[in-house]
Design a protein around this motif. Structure first.
Motif, PDB file in Angstrom:
ATOM      1  N   SER A  94     -72.154  31.041  64.997  1.00  0.00           N
ATOM      2  CA  SER A  94     -71.384  29.835  65.242  1.00  0.00           C
ATOM      3  C   SER A  94     -72.129  28.625  64.681  1.00  0.00           C
ATOM      4  O   SER A  94     -73.331  28.490  64.898  1.00  0.00           O
ATOM      5  N   PRO A  95     -71.433  27.734  63.992  1.00  0.00           N
ATOM      6  CA  PRO A  95     -72.105  26.529  63.495  1.00  0.00           C
ATOM      7  C   PRO A  95     -72.676  25.667  64.619  1.00  0.00           C
ATOM      8  O   PRO A  95     -73.607  24.903  64.408  1.00  0.00           O
ATOM      9  N   TYR A  96     -72.128  25.811  65.808  1.00  0.00           N
ATOM     10  CA  TYR A  96     -72.632  25.046  66.952  1.00  0.00           C
ATOM     11  C   TYR A  96     -74.011  25.509  67.401  1.00  0.00           C
ATOM     12  O   TYR A  96     -74.702  24.806  68.127  1.00  0.00           O
ATOM     13  N   ARG A 135     -71.031  24.695  54.935  1.00  0.00           N
ATOM     14  CA  ARG A 135     -69.709  24.722  55.566  1.00  0.00           C
ATOM     15  C   ARG A 135     -69.087  26.080  55.322  1.00  0.00           C
ATOM     16  O   ARG A 135     -69.580  26.864  54.526  1.00  0.00           O
ATOM     17  N   LYS A 136     -67.994  26.330  55.993  1.00  0.00           N
ATOM     18  CA  LYS A 136     -67.324  27.608  55.810  1.00  0.00           C
ATOM     19  C   LYS A 136     -66.809  27.733  54.391  1.00  0.00           C
ATOM     20  O   LYS A 136     -66.335  26.769  53.799  1.00  0.00           O
ATOM     21  N   THR A 189     -74.575  30.592  55.597  1.00  0.00           N
ATOM     22  CA  THR A 189     -73.220  30.167  55.285  1.00  0.00           C
ATOM     23  C   THR A 189     -72.232  31.329  55.359  1.00  0.00           C
ATOM     24  O   THR A 189     -71.140  31.187  55.923  1.00  0.00           O
ATOM     25  N   CYS A 232     -71.632  32.278  59.021  1.00  0.00           N
ATOM     26  CA  CYS A 232     -70.687  31.378  59.686  1.00  0.00           C
ATOM     27  C   CYS A 232     -69.261  31.599  59.197  1.00  0.00           C
ATOM     28  O   CYS A 232     -68.322  31.508  59.980  1.00  0.00           O
ATOM     29  N   SER A 233     -69.099  31.878  57.913  1.00  0.00           N
ATOM     30  CA  SER A 233     -67.766  32.123  57.375  1.00  0.00           C
ATOM     31  C   SER A 233     -67.151  33.383  57.959  1.00  0.00           C
ATOM     32  O   SER A 233     -65.935  33.443  58.170  1.00  0.00           O
ATOM     33  N   LEU A 234     -67.972  34.389  58.220  1.00  0.00           N
ATOM     34  CA  LEU A 234     -67.486  35.631  58.820  1.00  0.00           C
ATOM     35  C   LEU A 234     -67.483  35.579  60.345  1.00  0.00           C
ATOM     36  O   LEU A 234     -67.209  36.577  60.998  1.00  0.00           O
ATOM     37  N   GLU A 235     -67.820  34.422  60.893  1.00  0.00           N
ATOM     38  CA  GLU A 235     -67.861  34.173  62.339  1.00  0.00           C
ATOM     39  C   GLU A 235     -68.836  35.084  63.066  1.00  0.00           C
ATOM     40  O   GLU A 235     -68.606  35.482  64.204  1.00  0.00           O
ATOM     41  N   ILE A 236     -69.916  35.438  62.392  1.00  0.00           N
ATOM     42  CA  ILE A 236     -71.008  36.174  63.026  1.00  0.00           C
ATOM     43  C   ILE A 236     -71.921  35.184  63.749  1.00  0.00           C
ATOM     44  O   ILE A 236     -72.436  35.461  64.826  1.00  0.00           O
ATOM     45  N   TYR A 249     -77.052  25.521  56.616  1.00  0.00           N
ATOM     46  CA  TYR A 249     -75.606  25.707  56.692  1.00  0.00           C
ATOM     47  C   TYR A 249     -74.907  24.558  55.980  1.00  0.00           C
ATOM     48  O   TYR A 249     -75.203  23.401  56.207  1.00  0.00           O
TER      49      TYR A 249
END
Length: 72
Positions: A36-38, A64-65, A27, A30-34, A62
């Motif tokens: 991708s949730p995709y 959510r952001k 989580t 993904c929040s730090l954009e390291i 995961y």
């Protein structure tokens, strides 16, 4: 205070501790954009055709952001 959190964490069963750690890392990543949730969602076609087996596990990690916009 930090000692209490550390003791609480160490007293958890190993499976619970591993899941909690993996969920937090995923989580925050993904929040730090390291990450991708995709790359984490479950897509059976990618699992079978492209052997992306991590998708069988990461979709449970995961949530959510994180951020203030999630509380509104």
């Amino acid at each position: 205070m930090a000692q209490a959190v550390e003791e609480w964490y160490k007293q958890m069963p190993i499976i619970t501790r591993s899941y909690l750690t993996a969920a937090i890392v995923t989580t925050v990543g993904c929040s730090l954009e390291i990450i991708s949730p995709y790359n984490l969602y479950l897509n059976p076609n990618l699992v079978v055709r492209q052997y992306e087996f991590w998708r069988l596990i990461t979709n449970f990690l995961y949530f959510r952001k994180m951020g203030n916009s999630n509380f509104i």
